[in-house]
Design an enzyme around this catalytic site. Structure first.
Site, short mmCIF file in Angstrom:
data_model
loop_
_atom_site.label_atom_id
_atom_site.label_comp_id
_atom_site.label_asym_id
_atom_site.label_seq_id
_atom_site.Cartn_x
_atom_site.Cartn_y
_atom_site.Cartn_z
N ARG A 71 -2.98 8.06 16.44
CA ARG A 71 -4.36 8.45 16.10
C ARG A 71 -5.16 8.89 17.31
NH1 ARG A 71 -5.63 3.98 11.37
NH2 ARG A 71 -4.55 5.18 9.75
N ARG B 156 -6.30 8.35 7.19
CA ARG B 156 -7.62 8.21 7.83
C ARG B 156 -7.96 9.44 8.67
NH1 ARG B 156 -6.42 2.20 7.81
NH2 ARG B 156 -7.66 1.58 6.01
N ASP C 244 -9.12 0.17 12.51
CA ASP C 244 -8.92 1.23 11.52
C ASP C 244 -10.09 2.21 11.46
OD1 ASP C 244 -6.49 0.14 10.85
OD2 ASP C 244 -7.30 -1.03 9.18
N ARG D 58 -2.20 -9.12 0.39
CA ARG D 58 -2.05 -10.57 0.57
C ARG D 58 -2.15 -11.32 -0.76
NH1 ARG D 58 -3.65 -8.26 5.27
NH2 ARG D 58 -3.36 -9.37 7.24
C1 S3P Z 1 -3.98 -4.88 8.88
C2 S3P Z 1 -3.99 -5.07 10.23
C3 S3P Z 1 -4.19 -3.97 11.20
C4 S3P Z 1 -4.75 -2.73 10.53
C5 S3P Z 1 -4.06 -2.42 9.24
C6 S3P Z 1 -4.23 -3.56 8.26
C7 S3P Z 1 -3.73 -6.04 8.00
O1 S3P Z 1 -2.94 -3.63 11.79
O2 S3P Z 1 -4.67 -1.63 11.39
O3 S3P Z 1 -4.60 -1.24 8.65
O4 S3P Z 1 -3.99 -5.95 6.79
O5 S3P Z 1 -3.28 -7.07 8.53
P1 S3P Z 1 -2.37 -4.41 13.10
O6 S3P Z 1 -2.03 -5.78 12.69
O7 S3P Z 1 -1.17 -3.62 13.51
O8 S3P Z 1 -3.47 -4.34 14.10
#
Ligand code: S3P
Length: 464
Positions: A362, A406, A331, A32
């Site tokens: 997973r 993971r 996660d 981000r």
């Molecule tokens: C993330 C959101 C999650 C997470 C991913 C990182 C993010 O995914 O599993 O590792 O940085 O916005 P989802 O938005 O599919 O839940």
């Protein structure tokens, strides 16, 4: 550490883990910071950025979109500098953008570029090419962006953006910070107010960073549906470049934390761990299992809280984890399953449907891996049930990781607390989120060994 295809990497039982580690930068925040810095005006400096395969690919993507990003590294300073192009300032890419393994990189990027009057082709690796993109394409289509994809909404994708995006109000059908963030980034490039209704809370890094960069973005309870929130962003506003300190990734820290919790005699200290409340639920959950964890928040830090965590070997007990907790720890289930495998009793983890759509399926990978290591587990609908061994697990299996970082790290850690070694078929994937995993684990006392395929059978039957 990369791996020779003809070898299997094993972790072996160890006596204890001890020492201090500085946790690598948060992956979600690093993606981000790169994207938001790129559409701000002026200069953004990022300290502590995760330099992993996933985030470096996002950086390359931003460069392909015309952004200048450079590394400033001296003996006493280390940061990245972005010369932002402002909202609406990205350029048409002349190359295909390959986001590698990263769902976050891909989905956020789709939102980010949907508001530009240009075409772009996005692709990824074998794992990402199997993951659903329709969850992001559908709302962006509603805003006016067009796509051509492989059947089923799969990568590679041709994105046909428009500088005339229409703002929308969208209720998330799945709890996903990636989908929420993609819509907010698109909303920033549209004329008017875009609203995302979130029935279940997800990580809020996009909201935090946009606000830190000066955006008008409001998050408030949504009266019509109890427990949900509505996030509103005004389009076409200017963001101002900022200096960011990226905290360490709690989702990486928790691997070493569980390693210490399940390995007798261990005590480790992890510094600079991100403590955003929407990411820290896993620490509370481990404490409910009886984990001896001390979490100390540091003096105020921006844009998100950080702290130091001390983890000591603990006798863990099984718990029931409700469906409501799933999105805040999405996660963390691979490594939570390793904690449950060593705990006393039957752990039930509910509402894990989204685990099927991660870097691998997973839910299935954890279930198969645990059973291969002598830990009974069951999948009932969307729930995972693990019958803990109350101490050392049998081990002695080679886990199919499906190129999932993971899954690889979780099962290598289970090997620290097993009677026979545990091997994984691929460790290259670990560089997507935690490039120094082996170095950090070895510094704490872990032991890993490569074996030729011909040596595997005799090695896994070894008992410690
Ligand atoms: C993330 C959101 C999650 C997470 C991913 C990182 C993010 O995914 O599993 O590792 O940085 O916005 P989802 O938005 O599919 O839940």
């Amino acid at each position: 550490m990369t791996k020779d295809e003809t070898k299997i990497l094993f972790s072996t039982p160890i006596s204890s883990l001890r020492g201090n580690i500085i946790v690598p930068g948060d992956k979600s925040l690093s993606h981000r910071a790169l994207m938001i810095g790129s559409i701000s005006t002026g200069t953004t400096r990022i300290k502590g950025m995760l330099e992993s395969d996933d985030t470096l690919r996002t950086m390359e993507a931003m460069k392909t979109l015309g952004v200048s990003i450079s590394h400033h590294k001296t003996s006493d300073e280390d940061f990245w500098i972005i010369h932002g192009r402002g909202v609406g300032g990205l350029l048409e890419p002349s190359e295909v953008i390959d986001v590698g393994n990263s769902g976050t990189g891909c989905r956020l990027l789709l939102g980010l570029i949907s508001g530009y009057n240009f075409k772009a082709i996005i692709t990824g690796d074998q794992s990402l090419k199997k993951r659903p993109m329709s969850r992001v394409m559908d709302p962006l289509y509603g805003m006016g962006c067009r796509f051509e994809s492989r059947p089923g909404g799969l990568l590679p994708l041709l994105v046909k953006g428009t500088s005339n995006l229409t703002p929308i109000t969208y209720t998330l059908p799945v709890a996903s910070a990636q989908v929420k963030s993609a819509i907010l980034l698109a909303g920033l490039h549209s004329r008017g107010n875009t609203r995302v209704i979130e029935p279940v809370e997800t990580r809020d890094h996009t909201e935090n960073l946009l606000s830190y960069f000066g955006a008008e973005i409001v998050c408030e309870p949504y009266e019509k549906v109890t427990g949900s929130s509505i996030i509103s962003i005004k389009g076409l506003q200017e963001l101002k470049g900022r200096n960011i300190n990226v905290p360490g990734d709690p989702s990486s820290a928790v691997f070493l934390i569980v390693a210490a919790l399940i390995t007798e005699g261990s005590e480790i200290i992890l510094e600079n761990v991100g403590l955003n409340p929407k990411r820290a639920n896993v620490f509370k959950t481990l404490k409910k299992m009886g984990a001896d964890l001390t979490v100390e928040e540091s003096e105020k830090s921006h844009p998100e809280p950080v702290g130091t965590i001390t983890a000591r070997y603990s006798k863990l007990s099984a718990i029931e984890i409700s469906e409501e907790d799933a999105s805040s720890m999405i996660d963390e289930y691979p490594i939570l399953s390793i904690a449950a495998a060593s705990a006393n009793g039957k752990t039930v983890m509910k509402g894990l449907s989204e685990l099927r759509y991660k870097e691998s399926n997973r839910l299935q990978a954890i279930f198969e891996g645990l059973n291969l290591c002598g830990v009974k587990s069951e999948i009932e609908g969307d729930n995972l049930i693990i019958f803990g061994s109350s101490g050392k697990v049998k081990g002695g299996g080679v886990i199919e990781t499906h190129f999932d970082h993971r899954i690889a790290m979780a099962f290598l850690i289970l090997g620290f607390n097993s009677i026979s070694p545990i091997g994984v078929d691929n460790v290259d994937s670990i560089k997507t989120s935690y490039p120094d995993f082996f170095k950090d684990s070895r510094n704490l006392g872990a032991y890993f060994v490569d074996k030729e395929l011909s040596e595997v059978d005799s090695f896994i039957s070894k008992k410690y």
